[in-house]
Motif scaffolding. Structure first.
Motif, PDB file in Angstrom:
ATOM      1  N   TRP A 227       0.889  -1.293   0.109  1.00 54.36           N
ATOM      2  CA  TRP A 227       0.103  -0.153  -0.124  1.00 54.36           C
ATOM      3  C   TRP A 227       0.923   1.124  -0.020  1.00 54.36           C
ATOM      4  O   TRP A 227       0.346   2.579  -0.585  1.00 54.36           O
ATOM      5  CB  TRP A 227      -1.005   0.150   1.547  1.00 54.36           C
ATOM      6  CG  TRP A 227      -1.877  -0.945   1.472  1.00 54.36           C
ATOM      7  CD1 TRP A 227      -1.811  -2.059   0.441  1.00 54.36           C
ATOM      8  CD2 TRP A 227      -2.669  -1.461   2.372  1.00 54.36           C
ATOM      9  NE1 TRP A 227      -2.916  -3.104   0.785  1.00 54.36           N
ATOM     10  CE2 TRP A 227      -3.365  -2.745   2.304  1.00 54.36           C
ATOM     11  CE3 TRP A 227      -2.787  -0.844   3.846  1.00 54.36           C
ATOM     12  CZ2 TRP A 227      -4.042  -3.134   3.023  1.00 54.36           C
ATOM     13  CZ3 TRP A 227      -3.660  -1.640   4.503  1.00 54.36           C
ATOM     14  CH2 TRP A 227      -4.490  -2.813   4.234  1.00 54.36           C
ATOM     15  N   GLY A 228       2.052   1.147   0.586  1.00 55.12           N
ATOM     16  CA  GLY A 228       2.984   2.359   0.809  1.00 55.12           C
ATOM     17  C   GLY A 228       3.950   2.318   0.490  1.00 55.12           C
ATOM     18  O   GLY A 228       4.457   1.448  -0.568  1.00 55.12           O
ATOM     19  N   GLN A 229       4.926   3.450   0.532  1.00 55.03           N
ATOM     20  CA  GLN A 229       6.495   3.404   0.362  1.00 55.03           C
ATOM     21  C   GLN A 229       6.979   4.171   1.290  1.00 55.03           C
ATOM     22  O   GLN A 229       6.887   5.119   1.892  1.00 55.03           O
ATOM     23  CB  GLN A 229       6.321   4.224  -1.191  1.00 55.03           C
ATOM     24  CG  GLN A 229       7.691   4.457  -1.573  1.00 55.03           C
ATOM     25  CD  GLN A 229       7.859   5.250  -2.817  1.00 55.03           C
ATOM     26  OE1 GLN A 229       6.555   5.375  -3.632  1.00 55.03           O
ATOM     27  NE2 GLN A 229       8.665   5.996  -3.178  1.00 55.03           N
ATOM     28  N   GLY A 230       8.185   3.380   1.698  1.00 51.39           N
ATOM     29  CA  GLY A 230       9.221   3.973   2.590  1.00 51.39           C
ATOM     30  C   GLY A 230       8.440   4.459   4.065  1.00 51.39           C
ATOM     31  O   GLY A 230       7.931   3.357   4.357  1.00 51.39           O
ATOM     32  N   ARG A 231       8.562   5.532   4.502  1.00 51.77           N
ATOM     33  CA  ARG A 231       7.795   5.715   5.870  1.00 51.77           C
ATOM     34  C   ARG A 231       6.275   6.359   5.637  1.00 51.77           C
ATOM     35  O   ARG A 231       5.976   6.953   6.545  1.00 51.77           O
ATOM     36  CB  ARG A 231       8.774   7.003   6.375  1.00 51.77           C
ATOM     37  CG  ARG A 231      10.121   6.458   6.759  1.00 51.77           C
ATOM     38  CD  ARG A 231      11.003   7.494   7.399  1.00 51.77           C
ATOM     39  NE  ARG A 231      12.166   7.043   7.802  1.00 51.77           N
ATOM     40  CZ  ARG A 231      12.285   6.598   9.269  1.00 51.77           C
ATOM     41  NH1 ARG A 231      11.117   6.927  10.077  1.00 51.77           N
ATOM     42  NH2 ARG A 231      13.331   6.245   9.657  1.00 51.77           N
ATOM     43  N   VAL A 232       5.734   5.903   4.281  1.00 57.52           N
ATOM     44  CA  VAL A 232       4.327   6.276   4.145  1.00 57.52           C
ATOM     45  C   VAL A 232       3.569   4.978   3.836  1.00 57.52           C
ATOM     46  O   VAL A 232       3.955   3.922   3.485  1.00 57.52           O
ATOM     47  CB  VAL A 232       4.123   7.103   3.125  1.00 57.52           C
ATOM     48  CG1 VAL A 232       2.865   7.581   2.925  1.00 57.52           C
ATOM     49  CG2 VAL A 232       5.035   8.339   3.122  1.00 57.52           C
ATOM     50  N   THR A 233       2.232   4.908   4.585  1.00 56.99           N
ATOM     51  CA  THR A 233       1.348   3.914   4.421  1.00 56.99           C
ATOM     52  C   THR A 233      -0.144   4.328   4.513  1.00 56.99           C
ATOM     53  O   THR A 233      -0.192   5.578   4.508  1.00 56.99           O
ATOM     54  CB  THR A 233       1.544   2.807   5.543  1.00 56.99           C
ATOM     55  OG1 THR A 233       0.859   1.505   4.961  1.00 56.99           O
ATOM     56  CG2 THR A 233       0.889   3.165   6.767  1.00 56.99           C
TER      57      THR A 233
END
Length: 330
Positions: A227-233
């Motif tokens: 769903w997310g990428q790196g420190r983002v969800t």
């Protein structure tokens, strides 16, 4: 709020005591009043350890907000963009202000701008039904029970749930597309379309008020494994918009909360923990989403077939199915 959502709220220390109405049984009826199937939710509540309840969204939000520090929540500030590096994530808002933190959770719903930045152009699709709904003070016998009715016929579907304190949650599902013109007198249209159905539908429509009525079209998106990428969800409708036909939108969002909290509590590399959360949730919530999209609430099981399965068998199947779907079992 089904048992899985109530279980998460309990774990978060959020009580629903005195809020809404308890649901002890779901009866599915034909439009002429014949019983299709019935499910004993007292049994499922005993199995999972938590009641099933009809609770106003506003009441739920108030309970969630109790005890939060003053000024913690800021309103009317639109998301514009997000950037991140190995240590921090920074959000820029429409007014030019920024906020920096360890992670960003996009909990911005069906029209998520965070999802749009992560996934590209909007991936949400239109489903085939829309819902006219309300929570109203309707004084009929059903309002003072713990019985949830689901009624289906060729004209659409109707749901009736006691909401506590003399309120009745009621809705009508009709086929819909965004290009359909909105009726100028929706309540009159509902009365014309559903008023000949068996009791208590005519009584509900007679007591209904136009000012209580709201509409929302059903939408969905294909749930992604990541769903997310790196420190983002993402969380909730931002990740898995689904029609309301299973009543699992808010409940699955709360399960997201529970699993995400569990993963973050493990510590360590934060992006790794976010991907672990998404991986855990993907198979369960994608199954719920697919079933909701197929509108099981509008399946018309013939009464003769429903009678082949005793209530205890139907309830056992519901419990096993719910256990398969949920990450929280009490």
């Amino acid at each position: 709020m089904f048992s899985n959502g109530v279980a998460v709220l309990n774990d978060l220390g959020v009580s629903l005591d005195g809020a809404g109405g308890r649901i002890d049984r779901i009866d599915a009826l034909t439009s002429d009043g014949r019983l299709r199937t019935t499910m004993d939710l007292v049994h499922t509540a005993a199995h999972f350890g938590f009641e099933n309840k009809s609770v106003s969204r506003n009441v739920l939000l108030d309970r969630l907000a109790e005890g939060l520090p003053e000024g913690l929540v800021h309103y009317r500030t639109g998301f514009r963009s997000v950037t991140q590096d190995d240590d921090r994530v920074t959000v820029t808002f429409d007014d030019g202000s920024t906020a920096t933190g360890d992670l960003l959770i996009g909990a911005d719903g069906h029209h998520s701008e965070v999802r749009r930045q992560l996934w590209g152009e909007d991936v949400v699709r239109t489903a085939t039904f829309g819902t006219w709904q309300a929570l109203s003070p309707i004084d009929i016998d059903l309002t003072h029970t713990h019985l949830h009715l689901m009624i289906t016929g060729k004209e659409g579907a109707c749901g009736l749930i006691p909401g506590g304190d003399g309120l009745l949650q009621w809705w009508f599902d009709v086929r819909w597309s965004p290009s359909d013109p909105r009726p100028t007198a929706p309540l009159a249209e509902l009365r014309r379309r559903f008023g000949h159905w068996a009791s208590p539908v005519p009584e509900v429509l007679a007591a209904a008020r136009e000012e209580d009525l709201g509409f929302f079209g059903h939408h969905w998106n294909r749930v992604r494994p990541v769903w997310g990428q790196g420190r983002v969800t993402l969380i909730g409708d931002a990740a898995h918009t689904m029609p309301p036909t299973l009543g699992q939108g808010a409940n699955q969002t709360l399960e997201d909360v529970w699993v995400l909290g569990r993963e973050l509590a493990k510590g360590g590399d934060l992006p790794v923990r976010l991907r672990a959360y998404e991986k855990d949730r993907y198979p369960k919530v994608s199954l719920v989403s697919r079933l909701a999209r197929r509108s099981p609430a509008n399946w018309r099981i013939p009464p003769a077939i429903g009678r082949l399965f005793p209530e205890t068998s139907q309830t056992t199947m519901l419990s096993r199915f719910s256990n398969r779907l949920t990450a929280v079992t009490g």
